[in-house]
Design a protein around this motif. Structure first.
Motif, PDB file in Angstrom:
ATOM      1  N   GLY A 171       0.319  -1.370  -0.157  1.00  0.00           N
ATOM      2  CA  GLY A 171      -0.016  -0.263  -0.605  1.00  0.00           C
ATOM      3  C   GLY A 171       0.312   1.352  -0.107  1.00  0.00           C
ATOM      4  O   GLY A 171       0.364   1.964   0.293  1.00  0.00           O
ATOM      5  N   VAL A 172       1.968   1.007  -0.151  1.00  0.00           N
ATOM      6  CA  VAL A 172       3.166   2.830   0.098  1.00  0.00           C
ATOM      7  C   VAL A 172       4.140   2.584  -0.778  1.00  0.00           C
ATOM      8  O   VAL A 172       5.034   1.624  -1.225  1.00  0.00           O
ATOM      9  N   SER A 173       4.257   3.426  -1.295  1.00  0.00           N
ATOM     10  CA  SER A 173       5.513   3.351  -2.701  1.00  0.00           C
ATOM     11  C   SER A 173       7.020   3.939  -1.783  1.00  0.00           C
ATOM     12  O   SER A 173       6.761   3.978  -0.100  1.00  0.00           O
ATOM     13  N   GLU A 174       7.743   3.198  -2.453  1.00  0.00           N
ATOM     14  CA  GLU A 174       9.018   3.440  -2.429  1.00  0.00           C
ATOM     15  C   GLU A 174      10.156   4.562  -1.334  1.00  0.00           C
ATOM     16  O   GLU A 174       9.773   4.613  -0.325  1.00  0.00           O
ATOM     17  N   PRO A 175       9.121   5.437  -1.769  1.00  0.00           N
ATOM     18  CA  PRO A 175       9.364   7.258  -1.685  1.00  0.00           C
ATOM     19  C   PRO A 175       8.773   7.697  -0.654  1.00  0.00           C
ATOM     20  O   PRO A 175       9.629   8.254   0.546  1.00  0.00           O
ATOM     21  N   ASN A 176       7.756   7.108  -0.689  1.00  0.00           N
ATOM     22  CA  ASN A 176       6.292   7.294   0.822  1.00  0.00           C
ATOM     23  C   ASN A 176       7.227   6.422   1.861  1.00  0.00           C
ATOM     24  O   ASN A 176       6.715   7.526   2.777  1.00  0.00           O
ATOM     25  N   ARG A 177       7.718   5.335   1.776  1.00  0.00           N
ATOM     26  CA  ARG A 177       7.941   4.953   3.227  1.00  0.00           C
ATOM     27  C   ARG A 177       9.596   5.388   3.446  1.00  0.00           C
ATOM     28  O   ARG A 177       9.742   5.539   4.700  1.00  0.00           O
ATOM     29  N   VAL A 178      10.490   5.991   2.798  1.00  0.00           N
ATOM     30  CA  VAL A 178      11.281   7.054   3.125  1.00  0.00           C
ATOM     31  C   VAL A 178      11.057   8.010   3.804  1.00  0.00           C
ATOM     32  O   VAL A 178      11.746   8.554   4.609  1.00  0.00           O
ATOM     33  N   ASP A 179       9.685   8.732   3.432  1.00  0.00           N
ATOM     34  CA  ASP A 179       9.502  10.390   4.655  1.00  0.00           C
ATOM     35  C   ASP A 179       8.815   9.945   5.167  1.00  0.00           C
ATOM     36  O   ASP A 179       8.370  10.377   6.804  1.00  0.00           O
ATOM     37  N   GLN A 180       8.208   9.081   5.555  1.00  0.00           N
ATOM     38  CA  GLN A 180       7.424   7.863   6.883  1.00  0.00           C
ATOM     39  C   GLN A 180       8.579   7.760   8.063  1.00  0.00           C
ATOM     40  O   GLN A 180       8.543   8.318   9.092  1.00  0.00           O
ATOM     41  N   LYS A 181       9.784   7.210   7.758  1.00  0.00           N
ATOM     42  CA  LYS A 181      10.995   6.863   8.632  1.00  0.00           C
ATOM     43  C   LYS A 181      11.554   8.261   8.733  1.00  0.00           C
ATOM     44  O   LYS A 181      11.672   7.955  10.242  1.00  0.00           O
ATOM     45  N   GLU A 182      11.621  10.066   8.248  1.00  0.00           N
ATOM     46  CA  GLU A 182      12.045  10.660   8.296  1.00  0.00           C
ATOM     47  C   GLU A 182      11.385  11.720   9.208  1.00  0.00           C
ATOM     48  O   GLU A 182      11.641  12.638  10.484  1.00  0.00           O
ATOM     49  N   ARG A 183       9.582  11.162   8.811  1.00  0.00           N
ATOM     50  CA  ARG A 183       9.246  12.034   9.940  1.00  0.00           C
ATOM     51  C   ARG A 183       9.390  11.290  11.434  1.00  0.00           C
ATOM     52  O   ARG A 183       9.185  12.032  12.412  1.00  0.00           O
ATOM     53  N   LYS A 184       8.885  10.098  11.378  1.00  0.00           N
ATOM     54  CA  LYS A 184       9.109   9.829  12.606  1.00  0.00           C
ATOM     55  C   LYS A 184      10.298   9.770  13.708  1.00  0.00           C
ATOM     56  O   LYS A 184      10.564   9.717  14.916  1.00  0.00           O
ATOM     57  N   LYS A 185      11.436   9.837  12.437  1.00  0.00           N
ATOM     58  CA  LYS A 185      12.927  10.648  13.363  1.00  0.00           C
ATOM     59  C   LYS A 185      12.814  11.983  13.716  1.00  0.00           C
ATOM     60  O   LYS A 185      13.225  12.191  14.825  1.00  0.00           O
TER      61      LYS A 185
END
Length: 401
Positions: free
Chosen positions: A25-39
């Protein structure tokens, strides 16, 4: 056929990748953004927590320092005695507020908390002789022990009452030279029970004062100008009694003469208090006393400015027309007679001047003083008085300005 198989394989792989993407349900670029937001969120939360911890540490340190400072003596080098009055029924908070107000402790809040923590809050009403150099423990123990029922002097000393002093001035002198406050002194001057006890002890002296109407202070004029020794544990009542007793001792030889003069003691002391401030030499005081007695005999007003200053309760240098019209019974520029009573504590010289006036037979009805030279000029008539006023006007105008 072979090429077609390859193409089919490629199609199958593309379809699988597409399905994988759909499954997640998530593209690769979106997964990177989500990780950055969590950090970033973790960093923000960590920063906020760090700031809060720092603030708590700072508040804790400042609070500790404030509390520690407030438990120290108000001033470890100040051994001056402060007489503190704790009223009956005062709460622990009220007592703490009084101690802080009187500058014996630094913080009423800390004192109240500290005494409760140390089980030292069972305080008693009374007068206490405390010092800014005392610790909280010493102050609390003194309050637990109990004070005196009236103000006490903590050490031996002396009080000098200057001739011509009014009660309000004597109150300030007493505050300056003893542990008693001006407010305590003035309150005692209004204490009818105490004053009645003095009148009972000295009836010849205070009998006429007790029957006087509309007096400001019943003991005005009866606190003799002298130096008084104040011993350790002397009460304020004892000090005032000394002053009244001294007046009685000084007048004792003259009671018969006062009675013969047909004046009351109150009237003699009233005239003497005016003479005290109007004249500076024995000669002039006797002559001024003669003028006052002549005016009274003729049913004239005494017209003394000293009485007006007392009436308006002021020590200002000049009087206005409004001041002269003040309706106080003490205003003898407006009212006939002696008024309610004395205006200050006269010297024995002024009292004797009233009992032995000079040159009454010359019929002087007026006097005016040259404020520069101190010379006093007397007159029988209004015209003569006007001429004398003109004679001293330049000097007096300069002195007033």
């Amino acid at each position: 056929m072979e090429g077609r198989v390859l193409n089919n394989n490629q199609d199958n792989q593309d379809q699988k990748d597409q399905n994988d993407q759909q499954d997640h349900g998530v593209s690769e670029p979106n997964r990177v953004d989500q990780k950055e937001r969590k950090k970033f969120s973790k960093r923000v939360i960590g920063g906020v927590v760090g700031i809060l911890i720092a603030l708590l540490v700072i508040i804790g340190v400042l609070g500790y320092r404030y509390f520690d400072n407030a438990t120290q003596p108000y001033n470890s080098k100040d051994n001056r005695v402060v007489q503190v009055d704790i009223p009956y029924g005062a709460s622990s908070k009220k007592i703490a507020d009084i101690l802080q107000r009187d500058k014996v402790i630094k913080s009423g809040f800390v004192f109240e908390y500290w005494t409760k923590a140390h089980n030292l809050s069972n305080f008693h009403a009374g007068y206490y002789q405390l010092k800014p150099s005392m610790s909280l423990s010493q102050i609390a123990k003194a309050l637990n022990k109990g004070g005196s029922s009236e103000p006490l002097q903590s050490s031996s000393g002396k009080v000098l009452i200057v001739e011509g002093s009014q009660i309000k001035t004597i109150a300030k002198t007493v505050q300056k030279q003893t542990d008693f406050t001006s407010a305590e002194f003035l309150a005692l001057m209004k204490n009818e029970t105490f004053i009645k006890s003095l009148a009972k002890k000295y009836p010849q002296l205070l009998g006429s004062a007790m029957s006087a109407k509309k007096v400001r202070y019943r003991l005005e004029g009866y606190l003799f100008p002298a130096t008084y020794v104040v011993g350790k544990k002397t009460t304020l009542k004892q000090l005032v009694t000394q002053m009244v007793s001294k007046t009685n001792d000084e007048l004792e030889p003259y009671y018969a003469k006062i009675k013969k003069s047909k004046m009351s003691v109150q009237e003699v002391m009233t005239l003497a208090s005016l003479v005290e401030r109007e004249g500076s030499t024995t000669k002039d005081r006797r002559l001024i006393a003669g003028v006052f007695l002549n005016r009274l005999a003729a049913k004239w007003r005494l017209d003394s400015d000293i009485s007006v200053f007392y009436a308006i309760n002021s020590n200002k240098s000049t009087l206005t027309n409004k001041d002269l019209q003040n309706d106080s019974p003490y205003n003898l520029r407006l009212h006939l007679g002696y008024g309610p009573g004395p205006f200050n504590s006269p010297s024995l010289t002024s009292i004797k001047a009233v009992l032995d006036p000079a040159q009454r037979s010359k019929g002087y009805m007026y006097f005016v003083a040259d404020l520069k030279t101190g010379d006093v000029y007397y007159a029988k008539t209004a015209a003569g008085h006007a001429a004398n006023i003109k004679k001293v006007s330049k000097h007096n105008e300069a002195a007033e300005n």
